[in-house]
Design a protein around this motif. Structure first.
Motif, mmCIF file in Angstrom:
data_model
loop_
_atom_site.group_PDB
_atom_site.id
_atom_site.type_symbol
_atom_site.label_atom_id
_atom_site.label_comp_id
_atom_site.label_asym_id
_atom_site.label_seq_id
_atom_site.Cartn_x
_atom_site.Cartn_y
_atom_site.Cartn_z
ATOM 1 N N ASN A 109 -6.477 -57.198 -51.588
ATOM 2 C CA ASN A 109 -7.462 -58.388 -51.331
ATOM 3 C C ASN A 109 -7.275 -59.535 -52.139
ATOM 4 O O ASN A 109 -7.898 -60.368 -51.278
ATOM 5 C CB ASN A 109 -8.739 -57.300 -51.685
ATOM 6 N N ILE A 110 -6.132 -59.551 -52.462
ATOM 7 C CA ILE A 110 -6.143 -60.863 -53.568
ATOM 8 C C ILE A 110 -5.182 -62.119 -51.949
ATOM 9 O O ILE A 110 -6.050 -63.048 -52.229
ATOM 10 C CB ILE A 110 -5.229 -60.429 -53.831
ATOM 11 N N ILE A 111 -5.357 -61.383 -50.953
ATOM 12 C CA ILE A 111 -4.469 -62.834 -50.310
ATOM 13 C C ILE A 111 -6.134 -62.861 -49.237
ATOM 14 O O ILE A 111 -6.139 -64.140 -48.979
ATOM 15 C CB ILE A 111 -4.153 -61.596 -48.657
ATOM 16 N N MET A 112 -7.791 -62.345 -50.046
ATOM 17 C CA MET A 112 -8.433 -63.051 -48.867
ATOM 18 C C MET A 112 -8.473 -64.283 -49.875
ATOM 19 O O MET A 112 -9.382 -65.178 -48.858
ATOM 20 C CB MET A 112 -9.743 -61.958 -49.286
ATOM 21 N N ILE A 113 -8.392 -64.366 -51.102
ATOM 22 C CA ILE A 113 -7.895 -66.601 -51.410
ATOM 23 C C ILE A 113 -7.791 -67.078 -50.549
ATOM 24 O O ILE A 113 -8.245 -68.298 -50.331
ATOM 25 C CB ILE A 113 -7.219 -65.770 -52.790
ATOM 26 N N TYR A 114 -6.190 -66.641 -50.341
ATOM 27 C CA TYR A 114 -6.129 -67.251 -48.963
ATOM 28 C C TYR A 114 -6.483 -67.742 -47.928
ATOM 29 O O TYR A 114 -6.639 -68.555 -47.769
ATOM 30 C CB TYR A 114 -4.694 -66.912 -48.801
ATOM 31 N N TYR A 115 -7.082 -66.746 -47.265
ATOM 32 C CA TYR A 115 -7.943 -67.026 -46.263
ATOM 33 C C TYR A 115 -9.361 -68.124 -46.329
ATOM 34 O O TYR A 115 -9.498 -68.824 -45.780
ATOM 35 C CB TYR A 115 -8.252 -65.347 -45.601
ATOM 36 N N ILE A 116 -9.766 -67.297 -47.473
ATOM 37 C CA ILE A 116 -11.349 -67.767 -47.465
ATOM 38 C C ILE A 116 -10.914 -69.409 -48.050
ATOM 39 O O ILE A 116 -11.390 -70.193 -47.387
ATOM 40 C CB ILE A 116 -11.844 -67.311 -48.133
ATOM 41 N N GLY A 117 -10.040 -69.515 -48.663
ATOM 42 C CA GLY A 117 -9.458 -70.614 -48.798
ATOM 43 C C GLY A 117 -8.797 -71.615 -48.987
ATOM 44 O O GLY A 117 -9.582 -73.192 -48.230
#
Length: 323
Positions: A207-215
């Protein structure tokens, strides 16, 4: 102001609800050819139909070029739906959905495209030179040429669909309804990121990849609000996806292509994921702010959205908008 453009068209709340439903259904209809092709291939090979519910299996049934084309077809159909909804449901020109300028500034589109393309080429080249063991050269002229044709045509349609839906249609729609800028920025960025939950990268990184997508959603949204138009985000998004599809692929990416290189390294889930959001994106914004002389960040990102005063000119069928 970019969001204010929507006031010049039919902007009742129900129109945006109906329009969004039409766009969603159209994009789903556009995915039917991929499902039909995969189902036919699985049945022909005597496989298990239920297995195609797994996205990883679904993407590995057909040749990667055919899969890419059929996968991107749904976005092309969705983009057509956006155009029809804007044109006939909202009576709005596509230019007004694109920018607050009188016409689309293609110089901005190409600047955004070039900025991410050059950066990706330099970063990938340095990494390939420093860690050659992490890559396999898989260039094959014929499959790559087919990939290049598909990518050059279809990927800009895919990225344009996402930009026109999130930074365009929903940004303007939520903005004129909420009468502010921060709420559409937050909602469109979070929803944009959340829609990538089904990507195989999430299984690989967590789920840490969501930082990239939302960012990334926030980055593109800030770019649009500060520049009062979508041109930079259209170019940037297209450049990012196109150069990625052509240059580097990996077994765990959503774009499994006949690219020049294949990344065989084991990706880390820490710094490499958040670095673009907290290091590269601020640098990109500063470069754009310097080039296009952005000012008044607080007002452009958090200010109110007020309906322009309309002055009807006597004996004139048109109205004058005072912003």
């Amino acid at each position: 102001m970019y969001i204010q453009q929507a006031f010049k068209s039919l902007h009742e709340w129900w129109r945006y609800l109906v329009g969004f439903i039409i766009i969603f259904l159209a994009s789903q209809i556009g995915s039917i050819p991929l499902l039909m092709a995969v189902t036919f291939k699985v049945m022909t090979d005597g496989g298990d139909i239920e297995s195609i519910q797994d996205p990883n299996v679904l993407m590995g049934v057909l040749d990667s070029n055919l899969t890419l084309f059929l996968m991107l077809l749904s976005f092309a159909v969705g983009l057509l739906a956006i155009y029809l909804v804007v044109r006939y449901l909202h009576k709005q020109s596509f230019v007004q959905l694109t920018t607050s300028r009188r016409k689309t500034d293609w110089g901005r589109v190409f600047f955004g495209f070039g900025l991410i393309t050059i950066t990706t080429l330099v970063v990938t080249g340095l990494d390939y030179y420093s860690n050659p063991e992490d890559y396999v050269l898989q260039f094959d002229l014929v499959p790559f040429a087919i990939l290049a044709v598909i990518a050059l045509i279809m990927i800009p349609l895919q990225t344009s669909f996402e930009e026109y839906l999130f930074r365009g249609y929903l940004m303007q729609g939520i903005g004129v309804l909420a009468k502010n800028k921060w709420l559409p920025l937050v909602i469109t960025s979070v929803v944009f990121g959340a829609l990538h939950l089904a990507n195989p990268e999430v299984d690989k990184f967590g789920n840490i990849i969501m930082i990239y997508y939302i960012g990334t959603g926030f980055f593109l949204g800030i770019m649009t609000l500060m520049d009062e138009g979508m041109e930079l985000s259209l170019g940037f998004h297209a450049g990012n996806n196109l150069i990625t599809a052509l240059l580097v692929t990996a077994d765990w990416t959503v774009f499994k292509t006949h690219s020049v290189l294949k990344d065989i390294s084991e990706p880390s889930t820490g710094f490499d994921v958040v670095a673009p959001v907290f290091i590269l994106y601020p640098i990109f914004l500063l470069i754009m702010a310097w080039r296009y002389k952005w000012r008044d960040w607080g007002e452009k990102l958090f200010g109110k959205v007020e309906e322009p005063i309309v002055i009807a000119e006597e004996n004139t069928p048109n109205s004058t908008y005072i912003e």
